[in-house]
Design an enzyme around this catalytic site. Structure first.
Site, PDB file in Angstrom:
ATOM      1  N   PHE A 189       0.815  -1.235   0.000  1.00 35.40           N
ATOM      2  CA  PHE A 189       0.000   0.000   0.000  1.00 35.40           C
ATOM      3  C   PHE A 189       0.844   1.279   0.000  1.00 35.40           C
ATOM      4  O   PHE A 189       2.053   1.219   0.007  1.00 35.40           O
ATOM      5  CB  PHE A 189      -1.104   0.004   1.062  1.00 35.40           C
ATOM      6  CG  PHE A 189      -0.727  -0.147   2.505  1.00 35.40           C
ATOM      7  CD1 PHE A 189       0.559  -0.005   2.946  1.00 35.40           C
ATOM      8  CD2 PHE A 189      -1.723  -0.427   3.439  1.00 35.40           C
ATOM      9  CE1 PHE A 189       0.872  -0.129   4.290  1.00 35.40           C
ATOM     10  CE2 PHE A 189      -1.428  -0.554   4.783  1.00 35.40           C
ATOM     11  CZ  PHE A 189      -0.126  -0.404   5.204  1.00 35.40           C
ATOM     12  N   GLU A 190       0.152   2.408  -0.069  1.00 38.71           N
ATOM     13  CA  GLU A 190       0.792   3.741  -0.267  1.00 38.71           C
ATOM     14  C   GLU A 190       1.590   3.746  -1.573  1.00 38.71           C
ATOM     15  O   GLU A 190       2.657   4.344  -1.666  1.00 38.71           O
ATOM     16  CB  GLU A 190       1.714   4.101   0.903  1.00 38.71           C
ATOM     17  CG  GLU A 190       1.060   4.103   2.253  1.00 38.71           C
ATOM     18  CD  GLU A 190       0.490   5.438   2.691  1.00 38.71           C
ATOM     19  OE1 GLU A 190       0.658   6.442   1.982  1.00 38.71           O
ATOM     20  OE2 GLU A 190      -0.160   5.460   3.750  1.00 38.71           O
ATOM     21  N   GLY A 191       1.074   3.089  -2.600  1.00 42.18           N
ATOM     22  CA  GLY A 191       1.811   2.937  -3.861  1.00 42.18           C
ATOM     23  C   GLY A 191       2.719   1.733  -3.704  1.00 42.18           C
ATOM     24  O   GLY A 191       3.549   1.687  -2.790  1.00 42.18           O
TER      25      GLY A 191
END
Ligand code: FAD
Length: 604
Positions: free
Chosen positions: A403-405
């Site tokens: 997550f978060e890219g």
């Protein structure tokens, strides 16, 4: 941004060790005290309730209770300005708080979601009225926040979103329809930043209250890890959002969506580094309790080596993190604090440092993965048994690379941002590359001048890594410039090159930051007290330069199209800028491990 403040990504252009950096050791005492409060809060209120977090029946209520308690103790308000009930602290302070709060994965995710991607879009991109209405509630934890971007068909390609927003006939509301998935804190958040396309075209952000009619929260996802955090879908059916709750301008939702991810990524890198420190300590305690072959396993070379490698990787992330926080704080300091758009200017500063933030995300999450995997190994079979903390930590850490890219997307971002800035003249990467080529052709020694520095050998190796990285980037752009204008190429063959370059950039930054910190610690405490930091910097340097060299070999094999003569020419140039410092690596590792085993924790 002022001229005084450093520019994001500029470390690629600056000779190694050319700037003094911020280090965690020099944080003011009151900030260190706040860090201690956060750590003690986690020990007392979080770790003691892990079973309640992990139980699907009680986890939502536990999250609410513990987050609100954290709010009461001032742990959710670090960056919120004092006028809205916050502490108005700078990023360096928030960094320490994020690190110290990261003792248990699920809670870290819930808390950083609230204080980071949940609160920061409105803080940095909201207007005065929105700040007045929501920030005081978020600062105290009276309201808890979430960030809703991802959809089933749009994850990494998040700006594609299908969720629609249509203006009502009376022009007073936007009507939102769509479904967001995998939303952290979804099960209890009072406040969501939701991304949707106005008329199906203009990507925009909306501040949505949970109580607005038409919102349905899906069931909790059954996850591999961070089971104590809440992850749900959020379904929006004809949800009427007042026009006053449009965040930023219509069609400019990407600014907050992506801008806030920069800081989210930075904090994720810091948080997981904090957790990796804890787990290294847990492994050291176990290694000092467990005997095999009539000896404590902490005496075995292969076990000790693990502690040295864990510490070196943590040291690198820690050094890069506090350096980045210091640079961002310096840039924020230089802004006009009385300006009406001060908060949005701060948001732009984070965007300026997107390369450093992406590095923190990738290296932080991969360091945590390494440390926790090795900690499981130190535990042997016990590491596979749930009653030991490392088993849960192993499942919990896996999400950090997603997550978060994802780490792939963040690796793409690093050379992508360098290229974009180079083309727009914001970062003179190609002119520096040209200058370097001229010097090479003239037979100049590119690595001269480090002899008199305190850690001259290490600095020379960092410069070597930086030059090889610049040489790799420059040659890639030179050869593929025309093709790199086409997205299909960048996202196809181009990614093979970009991944190598990203790895080189990350290691260059890690080396420079670690050596600069060790140098500063020598200045602050003298050589004897800084001896362990120097050893850690030596380990980071050795790993960094060998990694940069191996990545460059792979990259130039393809840049040379497999042609022996062309590849030999590239290799000859790389040889001229290669320096691997001499060191007794194993003795250094053993000395670093000795301290960890003795003190049963990560130690600088
Ligand atoms: C527990 C959890 C919590 C989350 N919390 C939130 C939240 O609070 N808010 C929110 O909005 N979202 C949240 N997410 C969503 C998360 O951010 C996405 O899952 C993530 O961005 C990846 O998107 P995806 O799952 O669609 O994977 P995809 O985009 O389908 O990716 C699949 C694979 O393809 C790779 N890939 C994709 N594009 C490229 C490319 N161009 N080049 C190379 N490789 C590529 C990816 O790296 C990955 O390996 C959460 C997810 C989870 C699991």
């Amino acid at each position: 941004m002022s001229n005084k403040a450093g520019k994001g990504g500029s470390f690629i252009l600056e000779r190694a060790l050319s700037s003094s950096i911020a280090v965690p050791e020099e944080l003011p005492p009151e900030v260190k005290e706040l860090g201690q409060v956060a750590y003690e809060f986690c020990e007392k209120e979080v770790i003691s309730r892990v079973d309640d977090f992990e139980n699907s029946e009680t986890k939502v209520q536990t999250n609410i209770e513990v987050l609100k308690l954290a709010g009461e103790q001032g742990l959710l308000m670090t960056e919120i300005p004092e006028e809205y009930g916050g502490l108005g602290l700078n990023l360096s302070a928030a960094t320490l708080l994020a690190e110290k709060s990261a003792q248990y994965g699920s809670f870290t995710v819930s808390m950083l979601c609230h204080t980071g991607i949940g609160t920061l879009p409105i803080l940095y991109f909201g207007n005065k009225d929105q700040h007045d209405r929501y920030l005081p509630l978020l600062a105290t934890g009276e309201w808890l926040a979430a960030y809703a971007l991802t959809e089933s068909n749009f994850g990494s390609d998040a700006l594609g979103a299908r969720t629609r927003a249509d203006l009502s006939e009376d022009g007073k509301h936007y009507i939102l329809n769509g479904e967001k998935i995998y939303i952290t804190n979804g099960g209890f958040a009072d406040f969501f930043t939701v991304y949707a396309k106005v008329d199906g075209k203009h990507f925009s952000a909306f501040l949505v209250e949970r109580t607005y009619p038409g919102i349905t929260i899906g069931p909790e996802e059954h996850k591999m890890g961070i089971k104590g955090s809440s992850t749900t879908s959020v379904i929006l059916e004809d949800v009427k959002v007042p026009v006053e709750n449009v965040l930023g301008k219509i069609g400019e939702g990407h600014k907050s969506a992506l801008g806030v991810l920069d800081i989210g990524r930075f904090k994720l890198g810091i948080g997981v580094m904090g957790n990796a420190k804890r787990i290294e300590g847990v492994a050291a305690v176990y290694a000092n309790e467990r005997s095999q072959f009539k000896s404590l396993i902490s005496k075995f070379g292969m076990i000790r080596r693990k502690f040295a490698d864990m510490s070196a990787k943590i040291f690198a992330v820690e050094s890069m993190g506090y350096r980045t926080a210091g640079m961002i704080d310096e840039a924020v300091e230089a802004l006009d604090h009385s300006a009406e758009d001060f908060s949005s200017q701060v948001g732009k500063v984070f965007e300026e440092f997107d390369i450093e933030c992406a590095i923190m995300k990738v290296m932080g999450s991969e360091t945590a993965a390494f440390v926790i995997d090795e900690a499981v190994q130190v535990h042997g079979g016990a590491g596979f048994i749930e009653e030991y903390e490392v088993a849960r930590a192993y499942r919990d850490e896996r999400i950090n690379r997603i997550f978060e890219g994802t780490n792939e997307i963040n690796r793409l971002l690093i050379p992508g941002a360098m290229l974009k800035r180079s083309m727009t003249g914001r970062l003179h990467v190609m002119p520096e590359f040209m200058k370097m080529n001229k010097k090479l052709a003239a037979g100049e020694d590119l690595l001269a001048g480090f002899e008199d520095m305190p850690l001259g050998d290490l600095a020379k190796a960092a410069e070597s890594a930086r030059l090889i990285t610049l040489f790799s980037f420059g040659n890639t752009i030179k050869k593929h410039m025309a093709k790199l204008q086409k997205v299909e190429y960048v996202m196809g063959m181009g990614e093979y090159f970009f991944e190598k370059i990203a790895n080189m950039v990350m290691h260059s930054f890690a080396m420079d930051s670690s050596i600069a910190r060790a140098t500063k610690l020598i200045e602050m405490y003298g050589e004897e007290k800084a001896a362990n930091a120097v050893k850690l910097a030596q380990l980071v340097t050795f790993e960094g330069i060998t990694k940069v060299l191996s990545e460059s070999q792979e990259l130039f094999s393809s840049l040379g199209d497999g042609d022996a003569a062309t590849i030999a020419k590239f290799r000859a140039d790389i040889d001229k800028m290669t320096f691997v410092p001499a060191m007794d690596l194993m003795a250094i590792k053993d000395a670093v491990a000795e301290k960890v085993v003795d003190l049963q924790k990560y130690v600088v």
